[in-house]
Scaffold this active site. Structure first.
Site, short mmCIF file in Angstrom:
data_model
loop_
_atom_site.label_atom_id
_atom_site.label_comp_id
_atom_site.label_asym_id
_atom_site.label_seq_id
_atom_site.Cartn_x
_atom_site.Cartn_y
_atom_site.Cartn_z
CD GLU A 158 -3.04 -0.90 2.12
OE1 GLU A 158 -2.91 -0.31 3.15
OE2 GLU A 158 -4.03 -1.59 1.78
CD GLU A 315 -4.10 -5.81 2.78
OE1 GLU A 315 -4.50 -4.98 3.45
OE2 GLU A 315 -2.70 -5.56 2.19
C1 GAL Z 1 -4.20 -2.66 4.95
C2 GAL Z 1 -2.70 -2.85 5.28
C3 GAL Z 1 -2.70 -4.36 5.84
C4 GAL Z 1 -3.34 -3.99 7.26
C5 GAL Z 1 -4.87 -3.84 6.69
C6 GAL Z 1 -5.67 -3.68 7.67
O1 GAL Z 1 -4.08 -1.13 4.83
O2 GAL Z 1 -2.10 -3.31 3.94
O3 GAL Z 1 -1.26 -4.50 6.36
O4 GAL Z 1 -3.06 -2.98 8.10
O5 GAL Z 1 -4.97 -2.70 5.96
O6 GAL Z 1 -7.08 -3.58 7.61
#
Ligand code: GAL
Length: 697
Positions: A158, A315
């Site tokens: 990110e 994610e």
């Molecule tokens: C994203 C990140 C992850 C984790 C996740 C939690 O922003 O890439 O490492 O922190 O959020 O929702």
């Protein structure tokens, strides 16, 4: 734009969804790893992202590397048939970097630094950071570039999530280099930034800084250029890491985008072409009025970034996150609905943050595939069920979403429309985009999200919400689209300035007066909470403007408010097409009705009844068939017309498909041929497809 098929990442002969999570084995003892891989296999996990935050483990002191644990993790995953999305590990430098080089810490607009203890504590313009980061990438790529488990490279993580905008002296100097490349001469910069205003004229490059906090309002053009520069700096980091990898490995590379309502730091339209695969992270945002519609929008944006090709959801959360004020757990079936909505809208890979819920650190209460409570949980059962479902849907991979409406959206537009010192703070770009999107969704219309200036020729209707700054090229493209027979709906505050944000004079909206057949002499924003009534029964808020028609016809006028009798909704014929203008912010129902009318006039298939019943319907079409996704967000079972094979339950559907409340069904349709199987003009496949779908629905 994706150059690698997501469904071929794991095996080029066996097309399937990637399924998995971020996996952080560094947080666990090795005995736990054995349990992890056993359960991953049970859940049918095919790909895990590792080494995302690995730097401090791999290089505990400068130049001292220890790969022993990561070696064992890669081998273990490989022995168990689980592919690896290998992080370069550069997303968070170890504490020693700031201890040795405090100047690598990011500086805020108020001149204060941010410190170690969280993540991403680095200045992306820092040559010291970059040298150290690339040193790590060199080691990782050389060691694992040929490892058979590695299916994808995950660059950093990110990029720009927390540290996109650094104001330190190093960043200011890099900003000046970027500005010189953009403008060539100081005169050109002074002209573009309008520095004749408030005695801001620069006499030397070294006088220019980043837009740090000022006692008054600042220079809007400087602010936007700084956003552009910052996006480019992080893209430069991405490129530099990939260049190192390419010396050791031909495996595709990507990074996880954040197409989200709460982050707007990077202009992903300018990044997309550099990715081998487009990947996005998406979390339901319960601070929004309608998080589910935003999910669909984000998925459509991601597909737009991928040029329509399948993409990866890198994610999402199985249930609650930990970073919103209230972290709402998902209800029964919600995670599966969320996941299959991404699939319906073009995702060929589904992953979560993260595999096993952490017991330490600030993300302890973030959900995971494997919750603290273990496997006797609803979350785990849904995780296993989703793994099975994705296997049943494997034939869908590679197919593309069918849409006949384009919605124009851009990050630069977001930055510019939301600058300060505008007529109303209530005009928030993303709100306006979301409202237009929701109104189309309420009509059962599938939308492609395109960037300003995109080729519009495949679409029947184009919707342009609040595109405040518009280059001649963007305005000409839209005008040409309409003149050639297209339909466009433009909403207020569009076309007001050029690409340097200089106001176009002679009546608003200067870029679109001819297209829309109107001219506005003054804006009349409404008071907070004030609403106005239109003579077609609509209600509206936020905005009105003193508009007169030139060639357009008036469809609705204000009955009250500051401008009774003034046109609020207009329609203009230009060439073979039609351009609508919405001069006010219609309430949700009125906007849905107006966009439904425009869609119907444009020949777009609408289905407001299914949408009202809670059904989200999307069609994907590929070589193996055409697939109707029906997601039921409602509390009651819902029916629709379809014939074919339902893939999740493995049943034949003969005429009527029932989608249970909260459930999802995916039908390989009998009546819509696979791509290439359509009759008619072979050059117009998409159009034929849409005709068939319209008949079907
Ligand atoms: C994203 C990140 C992850 C984790 C996740 C939690 O922003 O890439 O490492 O922190 O959020 O929702």
């Amino acid at each position: 734009m994706s150059t690698t098929a997501v469904s071929e990442l794991i095996s080029s002969s066996d097309h399937r969804f990637t399924y998995g999570a971020d996996y952080n084995p560094e947080q666990w003892s090795e005995s736990v790893w054995l349990d992890d891989v056993r359960l991953m296999r049970e859940a049918r996990v095919t790909l895990v992202a590792i080494n995302i935050f690995g730097w401090a483990q791999l290089e505990p002191l400068p130049g001292q590397f220890d790969f022993s644990r990561l070696d064992r993790v890669l081998d273990l995953l490989h022995e168990n048939g689980i592919g690896v999305n290998l992080g370069t590990g550069t997303s968070s430098p170890p504490p020693w970097l700031a201890a040795l080089h405090p100047e690598t810490l990011p500086m805020m607009a108020d001149g204060t630094r941010r410190h170690v203890g969280g993540r991403q504590a680095y200045c992306s313009s820092s040559p010291i950071f970059l040298e150290r980061a690339l040193g790590l990438v060199e080691q990782v790529a050389a060691r694992y570039g040929a490892h058979p488990a590695v299916k994808l490279w995950h660059i950093s993580n990110e990029l720009g999530c927390h540290n996109a905008h650094c104001h330190c002296a190093v960043s200011a100097s890099a900003f000046r280099v970027w500005l010189e490349a953009r403008y060539g001469t100081l005169d050109a910069l002074n002209e573009a930034w309008g520095t004749a205003f408030w005695s801001q004229k620069y006499a030397a490059w070294e006088h220019i800084g980043t837009p740090m906090l000022t006692v008054s309002t600042g220079n809007p053009a400087q602010a936007v250029d700084f956003m552009r520069f910052s996006s480019d700096q992080l893209l430069a980091q991405y490129r530099a890491e990939v260049a190192v990898i390419r010396r050791h490995s031909a495996v595709p590379a990507t990074t996880n985008f954040m197409v989200a309502a709460h982050i707007r730091n990077l202009d992903y339209w300018s990044w997309a072409g550099e990715m081998d695969v487009i990947a996005n992270d998406h979390y339901l945002d319960h601070r929004l009025a309608d998080p589910t519609t935003e999910l669909s929008f984000a998925a459509d944006v991601t597909r737009g970034l991928s040029g329509g090709a399948p993409w990866m959801l890198m994610e999402q959360a199985t249930s609650a996150v930990n970073w919103q004020p209230l972290n709402i757990a998902k209800g029964p079936g919600e995670m599966i609905r969320n996941s299959l909505t991404h699939v319906a809208r073009g995702a060929d890979g589904i992953s979560f943050f993260q595999w096993r819920a952490s017991v330490q650190g600030s993300e302890r209460f973030h959900s995971a595939m494997l919750p603290h409570a273990g496997t006797d949980t609803a979350v785990w059962r849904d995780v296993v069920s989703l793994g099975e479902t994705l296997e049943r849907l494997a034939e869908v991979t590679g197919s593309r979403v069918v849409a006949e409406v384009a919605l124009v959206f851009g990050w630069q537009a977001w930055w510019i429309t939301d600058l300060d010192s505008h007529p109303s703070v209530e005009v928030a770009y993303l709100d306006q985009v979301h409202r237009a999107y929701a109104a189309l969704r309420a009509n059962g219309v599938t939308v492609d999200v395109v960037e300003p200036g995109a080729d519009l020729s495949g679409y029947r209707l184009v919707v342009v919400p609040a595109l405040h700054s518009m280059s001649d090229a963007v305005a000409d493209g839209l005008t040409g689209f309409v003149a050639g027979g297209g339909h466009a709906v433009v909403t207020f505050f569009s076309g007001i300035t050029d690409e340097t944000d200089r106001v176009r004079t002679g009546g608003y909206p200067g870029a679109l007066r001819e297209l829309l057949g109107i001219s506005t002499e003054e804006f009349f924003p409404l008071h907070m909470g004030e609403s106005v009534e239109l003579d077609d029964g609509s209600r509206a808020t936020i905005w009105t403007e003193k508009l007169r028609t030139t060639t357009a016809e008036t469809l609705a006028s204000y009955l009250d408010g500051p401008l009774p009798g003034t046109p609020a909704i207009t329609r203009n014929s230009l060439g073979d097409g039609t351009a609508w203008y919405l001069a006010t912010s219609l309430d949700a129902a009125s906007l849905a009705q107006t966009l439904g009318t425009a869609a119907t006039a444009a020949g777009v298939a609408t289905d407001p009844a299914s949408a009202a019943a809670g059904l989200e319907i999307v069609l994907r079409r590929g070589e193996r068939g055409s697939y109707l996704f029906a997601i039921n967000h409602g509390l009651a079972d819902a029916g629709l017309t379809a014939s074919g094979t339902e893939l999740i339950e493995g049943r034949e559907v003969d005429g009527t498909l029932t989608v249970p409340a909260g459930g999802v069904r995916v039908v390989r349709l009998d009546s819509v041929p696979a791509e290439g199987g359509s009759e008619g003009d072979p050059t117009d496949g998409a159009r034929n497809d849409r005709e068939e779908v319209r008949e079907l629905l």
